[in-house]
Design an enzyme around this catalytic site. Structure first.
Site, PDB file in Angstrom:
ATOM      1  N   LEU A  54     -30.446   1.598  22.536  1.00  0.00           N
ATOM      2  CA  LEU A  54     -30.783   2.036  24.021  1.00  0.00           C
ATOM      3  C   LEU A  54     -31.880   3.028  23.829  1.00  0.00           C
ATOM      4  O   LEU A  54     -32.838   2.982  24.837  1.00  0.00           O
ATOM      5  CB  LEU A  54     -29.754   2.666  24.596  1.00  0.00           C
ATOM      6  CG  LEU A  54     -29.605   3.104  26.032  1.00  0.00           C
ATOM      7  CD1 LEU A  54     -29.756   1.760  26.809  1.00  0.00           C
ATOM      8  CD2 LEU A  54     -28.490   3.851  26.680  1.00  0.00           C
TER       9      LEU A  54
ATOM     10  N   HIS B 110     -40.354  19.336  28.183  1.00  0.00           N
ATOM     11  CA  HIS B 110     -39.288  18.301  28.153  1.00  0.00           C
ATOM     12  C   HIS B 110     -39.754  17.175  29.168  1.00  0.00           C
ATOM     13  O   HIS B 110     -39.164  15.842  28.977  1.00  0.00           O
ATOM     14  CB  HIS B 110     -38.061  18.784  28.615  1.00  0.00           C
ATOM     15  CG  HIS B 110     -37.570  19.706  27.926  1.00  0.00           C
ATOM     16  ND1 HIS B 110     -37.704  20.986  28.103  1.00  0.00           N
ATOM     17  CD2 HIS B 110     -36.627  19.760  26.771  1.00  0.00           C
ATOM     18  CE1 HIS B 110     -37.288  21.903  27.217  1.00  0.00           C
ATOM     19  NE2 HIS B 110     -36.580  20.823  26.557  1.00  0.00           N
TER      20      HIS B 110
END
Ligand code: GLN
Ligand code: ZN
Length: 753
Positions: free
Chosen positions: A17, A696
């Site tokens: 994934l 991030h």
């Protein structure tokens, strides 16, 4: 006996994934191809559970990024800034998860926080004054249809309304109570829909219940569930808790009309006492979390049977369960080709935990459980000597005295000495350690690991990377440099591999956030430093520049918190063992001319017990000393830095100061800098770099934006104590965004000077 689990790892046994999602982000595959990968994974995971006879199989535990984010979308809590992008639903979802910068606009991502006391991060839902909470999504229903078509005995799982609201951020004037009614209505509609679909079981996860609850919290929970449960119709509702016990609300929750209640008998210290003291309603099913969902050691069947024996006289039906979602352990042992069977037999990853549940169920069904082969084999395993002790290490830990935990001279004196030694400009700039891990950097490590290149080739390549990295930092104009951490796959795994007493795995990945996975090493035995771990890289890097080069280590608490710990010695003993090993490395770096040493304690905050009453007595009392042990032996002019991910340490600010580092960098950029007030109010002594931009997300911060952040910091923090840096390591970022981001940062710092 029936069995269930709370959730299964969703990234796939080989991180399928992750790779598909990243391809999608890069525009290499279509949304449909990504959806197909996801669908295949779901079906594989369900099938595996079916093969192990799991009676109730979780559905909707899958997520492209995070279940809290899924829940926000399901409840229509999509802030305006994402709607305004006019992207597809999937891309809107990813914009919330990762931020978006492109032709449709420029928006930041949701904040990310640690999920209770784990190293998993959830996305913090944002609820605006204009947010209209209602049942808006289709995901659980679509996944249910998929499961049904495959004949899966489904249990539809969703984060419960109480936990959702308690963890959400309310960004406008309105507060939680303004949204209760609509949220309750949305969950009622959800249950109505499950009735329509003929769903047998709905699990609502309410981990927030294991925290300290106020009387208002309990009243809110009761108020919510009275209405929600009135709408359950033919669907059975399971209240699932995990990560601790529900001591504050046991009688209230057992009095509500749930059909099942899931309790944690692994981490919940008081769970058994609560059940025994108060009883458990016979008409409800107890979902007993007896198989540890967080650690990788085999279940002791003897212990589990004892728990069940104690429960039997008190309870009606019991379903065997894991203590929490298996999201927090790796997928399978099957891919571990290098780990000897003598080790492997002591472990159970997610797949093996399914087998344990199956075995336990069979053992319990037997007239003589102790006589079964599975039971006896398990017994034998726990009797074996694992050959993992080191007398020398144990002696050193036992011999530690108060003085080993105190650095001299005191902070203020050191600060003066260091200011003279380093002569850094005001607002010194630095980074947290790692630089982008390009494909080539990873390929070099992989090739060395597989024996395709010689050690010399491997080292030369990394030296070239370091040299480029140092040159780049000098060009950008940073003040305190780093070597870039190209030799490290992961800040904990790297040290695990260098330390005696550790085991490491090949494919044992655990999701940390989104597509980011980590491979925690396993503490197998007593830990010690066999040889220098970082010295040659740091010394080489320092040889290339006149500017100070930070030595870069991971601290004992983080190493321990991001490893799978032993269950046969205390965490404190283990942390001190690791602390002694890192201390040797610190002294070695110092001896070799490294004048600034950063000891990252990225994960110190995350394992803070969920209940305040346990903070000092069970955690801070040994974690802060473990850190002090690491650096108490250095010279006054050696500057010790530490770094922490996330800024939620308002409540333990004094303890953070007591770590007695000289400088701390941390993440504040995603949390609107509220921590600054706390630092100011507490006269925080340690110099600080609160992180001026968010790494991030691939977004490039502008100089103006960073200047604003610095100004805000300067209004709370004395200018002599403020550092300027990104909020975390850069390894997950690309070069393309890193260089302009750092250039903007340095420019902003210069302007502010
Ligand atoms: N020094 C580490 C790095 O820069 C710190 C990482 C972290 O805090 N998670 O990668
Ligand atoms: Zn960090």
């Amino acid at each position: 006996m029936k069995t269930t689990i709370i959730g299964f790892p969703r990234v796939g046994s080989l991180r399928e994934l992750k790779f598909a999602s990243e391809k999608y982000f890069r525009g290499e595959i279509s949304a449909e191809e990504l959806q197909n990968t996801a669908k295949e994974l779901r079906s594989t995971h369900w099938q595996l559970q079916q093969e192990n006879g799991i009676s109730l199989i979780p559905v909707n535990d899958f997520s492209f990024y995070d279940n809290m984010l899924d829940t926000a979308v399901l409840l229509n809590a999509v802030p305006e800034r994402y709607r305004a992008l006019s992207l597809s639903p999937l891309d809107t979802y990813f914009a919330m998860a990762r931020g978006y910068q492109g032709e449709h606009g420029d928006v930041k991502a949701f904040a990310m926080k640690k999920w209770f006391n784990t190293n998993y991060h959830y996305m913090v839902p944002e609820i605006e004054d204009t947010t209209e909470i209602r049942l808006a999504g289709e995901k659980p229903f679509a996944e249910y249809a998929e499961a049904k078509a495959l004949g899966v005995p489904a249990k539809l799982v969703l984060i419960g309304p109480f936990t959702f609201l308690k963890l959400a951020r309310f960004t406008g004037e309105k507060t939680l109570s303004d949204f209760v009614e609509d949220t309750v209505k949305a969950y009622c509609d959800y249950l109505a829909k499950l009735n329509e679909l003929g769903v047998a079981w709905a699990e609502l996860d309410e981990p927030y219940l294991v925290k300290d609850l106020s009387a208002e919290d309990i009243a809110l929970f009761t108020q919510i569930y009275k209405t929600v449960l009135a709408a359950k119709g033919n669907v059975k509702v399971l209240l699932q808790t995990y990560f601790g016990d529900v001591r504050d609300c046991y009688s209230e929750i057992t009095a509500l009309d749930f059909d099942g209640i899931g309790l944690d008998f692994t981490e919940g210290k008081q769970t058994m006492a609560l059940v025994q003291k108060n009883g458990f309603p016979k008409e409800k099913i107890l979902f007993a979390g007896v198989v540890n969902g967080k650690n990788i050691w085999r279940n002791s069947y003897e212990k589990t049977l004892k728990i069940l024996e104690q429960l039997r006289p008190v309870c009606g039906e019991i379903v065997l369960n894991t203590s929490c979602s298996l999201l927090h352990v790796p997928y399978t042992l099957r891919n571990e080709t290098k780990l000897a069977e003598s080790y492997q037999k002591h472990f159970a990853f997610a797949e093996e935990k399914l087998e344990e549940l199956a075995e336990l169920s069979q053992i319990c069904a037997s007239a003589q459980p102790q006589a079964t082969e599975a039971y006896q084999k398990n017994q034998q395993l726990f009797c074996e000597d694992r050959h993992c002790s080191n007398a020398e290490v144990q002696r050193k830990v036992a011999a530690l005295t108060e003085a080993d935990f105190v650095r001299k001279p005191a902070f203020a004196e050191r600060e003066k000495i260091q200011q003279e030694t380093f002569q850094l400009p005001p607002l010194p700039t630095t980074t947290i350690g790692s630089f982008p891990q390009t494909k080539e950097v990873r390929a070099n490590r992989a090739a060395f690991r597989k024996g395709e290149i010689s050690e010399e080739q491997y080292v030369d390549f990394n030296k070239k990377q370091i040299a480029d990295c140092v040159a780049l930092q000098e060009k950008i104009g940073l003040d305190v440099l780093v070597h870039g951490e190209f030799e490290r796959n992961d800040m904990v795994e790297y040290f695990g591999e260098c330390l005696e007493g550790y085991l490491f795995t090949e494919k044992a990945w655990v999701q940390s956030y989104g597509t980011r996975c980590v491979k925690p090493p396993i503490v197998w035995g007593d830990v010690s430093r066999a040889k220098p771990m970082t010295v040659k890289w740091s010394v080489y890097a320092q040889s290339l520049t006149k500017k100070p080069m930070k030595g870069m280590l991971t601290g004992p608490v983080t190493i321990l918190n991001w490893s799978f710990p032993r269950e046969d010695i205390s965490l404190q003993d283990c942390a001190y063992q690791i602390g002694l090993a890192i201390r040797e490395e610190v002294l070695d770096l110092e001896k070799n001319g490294i004048r600034i040493i950063q000891v990252d304690e990225a994960a110190l905050r995350e394992k803070l017990p969920l209940r305040k009453s346990d903070w000092k007595t069970e955690y801070l009392n040994w974690t802060i000393p473990a850190f002090r042990l690491v650096h108490s032996g250095v010279k006054p002019e050696t500057q010790v830095h530490t770094h922490m991910c996330y800024s939620e340490f308002a409540d333990i600010i004094q303890d953070i100061d007591d770590m007695d580092a000289d400088v701390i960098t941390f993440e504040a950029s995603r949390s609107d800098l509220t921590i600054l007030d706390v630092l100011q109010e507490n006269h925080f002594r340690t110099e600080v770099g609160p992180g001026v931009y968010d790494i991030h997300s691939p977004r490039i911060p502008t100089t103006a934006e960073i200047k604003t952040a610095i100004s805000k910091m300067l209004s709370r923090i004395p200018k002599e104590k403020l550092w300027v840096n990104p909020d975390c390591g850069l390894k997950t970022r690309g070069i393309a965004e890193t260089v302009p981001s750092l250039e903007n940062m340095v420019e902003a710092a210069k302007a502010c000077r």
